[in-house]
Design an enzyme around this catalytic site. Structure first.
Site, PDB file in Angstrom:
ATOM      1  N   HIS A  82       1.481   4.666  -2.851  1.00 24.74           N
ATOM      2  CA  HIS A  82       1.579   6.068  -2.545  1.00 24.74           C
ATOM      3  C   HIS A  82       3.001   6.492  -3.286  1.00 24.74           C
ATOM      4  CE1 HIS A  82      -1.782   6.763   0.048  1.00 24.74           C
ATOM      5  NE2 HIS A  82      -1.457   5.983   0.875  1.00 24.74           N
ATOM      6  N   HIS A 119       0.904  -1.256   0.073  1.00 24.69           N
ATOM      7  CA  HIS A 119       0.044  -0.170  -0.041  1.00 24.69           C
ATOM      8  C   HIS A 119       0.855   1.171   0.027  1.00 24.69           C
ATOM      9  CE1 HIS A 119      -3.314   2.748   1.489  1.00 24.69           C
ATOM     10  NE2 HIS A 119      -2.061   3.281   2.141  1.00 24.69           N
ATOM     11  N   GLU A 120       2.054   1.296   0.677  1.00 22.35           N
ATOM     12  CA  GLU A 120       2.844   2.620   0.861  1.00 22.35           C
ATOM     13  C   GLU A 120       3.513   2.695  -0.347  1.00 22.35           C
ATOM     14  OE1 GLU A 120       2.175   4.651   3.256  1.00 22.35           O
ATOM     15  OE2 GLU A 120       1.153   3.391   4.371  1.00 22.35           O
TER      16      GLU A 120
END
Length: 309
Positions: A134, A130-131
């Site tokens: 980003h 998920h990071e």
């Protein structure tokens, strides 16, 4: 959210700031607001990652200090075709994580000790993916600019309300006192709503990218369920002391509830989990990507569920 809509929202934030400068000081105020906005965003572009990591008391680790976490991030970065980000650990019991950096070449990911303690290897992989989502979308830069402009609008509106606004070339007030008060209240609120729209949509996109990167949407869904329980029960002292960094975390680290939840920069966790579960349902019957990374190995022992039960 696509890039066009994000650009429109950032333009709206800039417009709020410039209008506030004009109402406060006329044409001179408009020019000063424009120069000030450029200066703030230039500073945020080059220094936001260092500031966030310092405010979070994060310390950098390598393969020797945190071999499991570093290996997971390294494998995911290779799989996603991204440069290897710097890896940090935050000494906080609350399970959480965030990414920062102006571009993939200067990115960093940070995880709390609580996240490493209470999540399984697969769940940690889902969070780190998920990071990295980003990072790939440069969300950290966009959200930093949004936060910078929103904060500046709040300060400008408060100052303008106290001063009563500027005057035109004939010496007449640019706005009456009632309008000045309205600006002092509504401008920061509008800026906050725009920032929320940017941040929330970016979380959904990072969830989707993270699920695609591991090939296992349910890993991240399970992690989010634990994060929701953990953040509700365990305070994050670092984030509470620096609430401006809250929007960067994968889960809202602040303990405020009730009305404060309406203005959260994070979308509802239940909706995020439901979307990931729907992604997993859509992939059933089709071959998923093989999770050929260090997280694919079984953990030596089951991780503790955490103090929240």
């Amino acid at each position: 959210m696509n890039y066009f809509k994000t650009a429109l929202l950032l333009a709206a934030l800039t417009g709020f700031f410039l209008v506030g400068g004009y109402l406060l000081g006329g044409q001179s105020g408009l020019i000063l607001a424009f120069v000030f906005a450029l200066g703030m965003n230039f500073f945020a572009y080059w220094n936001s990652d260092k500031m966030v990591l310092r405010m979070s008391n994060a310390h950098e680790v390598g393969p020797n200090e945190a071999p499991e976490l570093y290996g997971i991030v390294q494998q995911l970065a290779q799989r996603g075709g991204l440069p290897m980000p710097r890896v940090y650990i935050i000494d906080e019991e609350q399970p959480n994580a965030f990414a920062t950096g102006r571009n993939p070449e200067n990115a960093a990911v940070a995880a709390t000790t609580g996240l490493l303690r209470y999540l399984s290897r697969e769940e940690i992989a889902g969070v780190m993916a998920h990071e990295l989502g980003h990072v790939r979308h440069r969300d950290t830069l966009i959200m930093t600019v949004a936060a910078t402009l929103s904060g500046a609008i709040g300060m400008l509106a408060s100052f303008g309300g106290l001063m009563g606004g500027g005057r035109d070339e004939n010496g007449r007030p640019l706005m009456n006192p009632l309008l000045a008060i309205a600006m002092m209240i509504l401008a920061p609120l509008a800026a906050m709503l725009v920032q929320m729209a940017i941040s929330r949509s970016r979380e959904y996109e990072a969830d989707r990218m993270g699920a695609e990167l591991t090939g296992q949407p349910l890993w991240l869904a399970a992690a989010l369920a634990k994060l929701q329980a953990g953040t509700q029960q365990i305070p994050n002292q670092v984030a509470e002391a620096n609430p401006a960094t809250a929007h960067l975390y994968i889960a809202n680290p602040l303990s405020g509830g009730g009305l404060a939840g309406l203005f959260s920069t994070h979308p509802p966790m239940e909706e995020r989990i439901a979307r990931l579960q729907a992604m997993a349902g859509g992939t059933r019957g089709r071959a998923q990507m093989s999770p050929a990374g260090p997280w694919a190995q079984p953990a030596p022992q089951a991780p503790p569920r955490g103090p929240w039960g």
